[in-house]
Design a protein around this motif. Structure first.
Motif, PDB file in Angstrom:
ATOM      1  N   THR A   2       0.841  -1.197   0.000  1.00 46.90           N
ATOM      2  CA  THR A   2       0.000   0.000   0.000  1.00 46.90           C
ATOM      3  C   THR A   2       0.875   1.247   0.000  1.00 46.90           C
ATOM      4  O   THR A   2       1.835   1.346   0.754  1.00 46.90           O
ATOM      5  CB  THR A   2      -0.923   0.013   1.233  1.00 46.90           C
ATOM      6  OG1 THR A   2      -1.723  -1.174   1.206  1.00 46.90           O
ATOM      7  CG2 THR A   2      -1.829   1.224   1.228  1.00 46.90           C
ATOM      8  N   VAL A   3       0.531   2.178  -0.879  1.00 44.89           N
ATOM      9  CA  VAL A   3       1.226   3.462  -0.974  1.00 44.89           C
ATOM     10  C   VAL A   3       0.289   4.536  -0.429  1.00 44.89           C
ATOM     11  O   VAL A   3      -0.881   4.594  -0.828  1.00 44.89           O
ATOM     12  CB  VAL A   3       1.628   3.774  -2.430  1.00 44.89           C
ATOM     13  CG1 VAL A   3       2.262   5.147  -2.542  1.00 44.89           C
ATOM     14  CG2 VAL A   3       2.579   2.703  -2.953  1.00 44.89           C
ATOM     15  N   PRO A   4       0.790   5.399   0.474  1.00 47.43           N
ATOM     16  CA  PRO A   4      -0.080   6.403   1.092  1.00 47.43           C
ATOM     17  C   PRO A   4      -0.339   7.616   0.195  1.00 47.43           C
ATOM     18  O   PRO A   4       0.080   8.731   0.481  1.00 47.43           O
ATOM     19  CB  PRO A   4       0.694   6.787   2.356  1.00 47.43           C
ATOM     20  CG  PRO A   4       2.130   6.606   1.966  1.00 47.43           C
ATOM     21  CD  PRO A   4       2.125   5.425   1.028  1.00 47.43           C
ATOM     22  N   LEU A   5      -1.047   7.389  -0.898  1.00 47.52           N
ATOM     23  CA  LEU A   5      -1.457   8.496  -1.760  1.00 47.52           C
ATOM     24  C   LEU A   5      -2.595   9.227  -1.063  1.00 47.52           C
ATOM     25  O   LEU A   5      -2.905   8.935   0.086  1.00 47.52           O
ATOM     26  CB  LEU A   5      -1.886   7.945  -3.128  1.00 47.52           C
ATOM     27  CG  LEU A   5      -0.798   7.173  -3.894  1.00 47.52           C
ATOM     28  CD1 LEU A   5      -1.396   6.447  -5.082  1.00 47.52           C
ATOM     29  CD2 LEU A   5       0.310   8.111  -4.336  1.00 47.52           C
ATOM     30  N   GLU A   6      -3.257  10.170  -1.728  1.00 43.33           N
ATOM     31  CA  GLU A   6      -4.371  10.886  -1.097  1.00 43.33           C
ATOM     32  C   GLU A   6      -5.357   9.893  -0.489  1.00 43.33           C
ATOM     33  O   GLU A   6      -5.830  10.077   0.620  1.00 43.33           O
ATOM     34  CB  GLU A   6      -5.062  11.796  -2.103  1.00 43.33           C
ATOM     35  CG  GLU A   6      -4.238  13.015  -2.442  1.00 43.33           C
ATOM     36  CD  GLU A   6      -4.941  13.933  -3.426  1.00 43.33           C
ATOM     37  OE1 GLU A   6      -6.182  13.896  -3.524  1.00 43.33           O
ATOM     38  OE2 GLU A   6      -4.219  14.688  -4.093  1.00 43.33           O
ATOM     39  N   SER A   7      -5.684   8.868  -1.244  1.00 40.55           N
ATOM     40  CA  SER A   7      -6.407   7.710  -0.725  1.00 40.55           C
ATOM     41  C   SER A   7      -5.429   6.554  -0.852  1.00 40.55           C
ATOM     42  O   SER A   7      -4.954   6.285  -1.954  1.00 40.55           O
ATOM     43  CB  SER A   7      -7.645   7.412  -1.556  1.00 40.55           C
ATOM     44  OG  SER A   7      -8.553   8.482  -1.479  1.00 40.55           O
ATOM     45  N   ALA A  92       7.556   7.473   1.601  1.00 45.70           N
ATOM     46  CA  ALA A  92       6.976   6.968   2.850  1.00 45.70           C
ATOM     47  C   ALA A  92       6.879   5.447   2.884  1.00 45.70           C
ATOM     48  O   ALA A  92       6.423   4.878   3.861  1.00 45.70           O
ATOM     49  CB  ALA A  92       5.590   7.579   3.057  1.00 45.70           C
ATOM     50  N   VAL A  93       7.331   4.790   1.817  1.00 46.74           N
ATOM     51  CA  VAL A  93       7.257   3.331   1.746  1.00 46.74           C
ATOM     52  C   VAL A  93       8.641   2.767   2.044  1.00 46.74           C
ATOM     53  O   VAL A  93       9.551   2.827   1.200  1.00 46.74           O
ATOM     54  CB  VAL A  93       6.752   2.867   0.358  1.00 46.74           C
ATOM     55  CG1 VAL A  93       6.647   1.345   0.304  1.00 46.74           C
ATOM     56  CG2 VAL A  93       5.411   3.523   0.028  1.00 46.74           C
ATOM     57  N   ALA A  94       8.806   2.244   3.245  1.00 46.54           N
ATOM     58  CA  ALA A  94      10.125   1.765   3.697  1.00 46.54           C
ATOM     59  C   ALA A  94      10.692   0.698   2.771  1.00 46.54           C
ATOM     60  O   ALA A  94      11.905   0.657   2.531  1.00 46.54           O
ATOM     61  CB  ALA A  94      10.021   1.226   5.126  1.00 46.54           C
ATOM     62  N   GLU A  95       9.840  -0.138   2.216  1.00 46.63           N
ATOM     63  CA  GLU A  95      10.308  -1.213   1.343  1.00 46.63           C
ATOM     64  C   GLU A  95      11.094  -0.682   0.149  1.00 46.63           C
ATOM     65  O   GLU A  95      12.044  -1.319  -0.309  1.00 46.63           O
ATOM     66  CB  GLU A  95       9.116  -2.042   0.828  1.00 46.63           C
ATOM     67  CG  GLU A  95       8.456  -2.909   1.861  1.00 46.63           C
ATOM     68  CD  GLU A  95       7.411  -2.189   2.705  1.00 46.63           C
ATOM     69  OE1 GLU A  95       6.704  -2.860   3.466  1.00 46.63           O
ATOM     70  OE2 GLU A  95       7.292  -0.940   2.615  1.00 46.63           O
ATOM     71  N   PHE A  96      10.704   0.473  -0.362  1.00 49.72           N
ATOM     72  CA  PHE A  96      11.343   0.994  -1.568  1.00 49.72           C
ATOM     73  C   PHE A  96      12.833   1.254  -1.368  1.00 49.72           C
ATOM     74  O   PHE A  96      13.614   1.129  -2.307  1.00 49.72           O
ATOM     75  CB  PHE A  96      10.654   2.251  -2.070  1.00 49.72           C
ATOM     76  CG  PHE A  96       9.275   2.014  -2.608  1.00 49.72           C
ATOM     77  CD1 PHE A  96       8.796   0.739  -2.857  1.00 49.72           C
ATOM     78  CD2 PHE A  96       8.441   3.083  -2.866  1.00 49.72           C
ATOM     79  CE1 PHE A  96       7.524   0.521  -3.348  1.00 49.72           C
ATOM     80  CE2 PHE A  96       7.163   2.877  -3.365  1.00 49.72           C
ATOM     81  CZ  PHE A  96       6.707   1.598  -3.600  1.00 49.72           C
TER      82      PHE A  96
END
Length: 190
Positions: A2-7, A92-96
């Motif tokens: 999951t990527v924290p986009l607007e939604s 914000a995606v630690a995996e990246f």
């Protein structure tokens, strides 16, 4: 993932697909070629001083594979300002961060294996594309630089680190826990 986009939005493919635009993870050849063509198109737009925010936003909105996210990380490495705009959620995606390291370790030299049978012009073009200097930039260092240089990014990373700390406490066995912990330490030092 999951990527924290607007939604918040889920993307399929995990680490394997994240590296497809770099030839990592045994991508289908047609998909790999399409990803590289999209990447080159975005570089041409940047080289001609065009704003690609609309295209980047469309890719994030319509894409469903982590393959697009790996490509967009490379675009952001070239045009770091995009990480302050439409690409900011990717930081914000630690995996990246760990996936980017693993992708970089594999390199892109394997793309040149069959290039020589296509002639000198093709070899020059392929080398120029695969050896673009921004590909060697470390996503962790870019994040640290943005946090130091840009007050708005400092605030953003403060909220990201708070989320990562909660995730680390609730999922200590998460395979990305080490990278999350390293990134928290890196960002805390800055």
């Amino acid at each position: 993932l999951t990527v924290p986009l607007e939604s918040p939005k889920s993307f399929e493919g995990e680490q394997q697909a994240f590296g497809w635009s770099a030839g990592v993870g045994t991508p289908p050849e047609a998909v790999q070629a399409a990803l590289m063509a999209l990447e080159q198109y975005l570089y041409i737009r940047l080289d001609t001083k065009n704003d690609i925010s609309t295209e980047v936003t469309a890719i994030l909105a319509r894409g469903t594979s982590t393959a697009f996210l790996g490509l967009l990380c490379d675009i952001g490495k070239r045009e770091v300002a995009l990480f302050e705009g439409p690409l900011r959620p990717l930081l914000a995606v630690a995996e990246f961060y760990s996936w980017d390291i693993r992708r970089g370790v594999n390199g892109r030299s394997h793309f040149m294996i069959g290039a020589y049978r296509h002639g000198e012009w093709f070899v020059r073009m392929a080398k120029a594309f695969h050896e673009l200097p921004h590909r060697n930039r470390d996503l962790r260092r870019i994040a640290g630089w943005l946090m130091i240089q840009r007050p708005a990014m400092r605030e953003y990373f403060a909220s990201v680190v708070a989320v990562w700390r909660k995730e680390a406490q609730s999922s200590p066995d998460d395979p990305e826990a080490d990278m999350r912990t390293q990134m928290i330490a890196t960002l805390d030092r800055n």
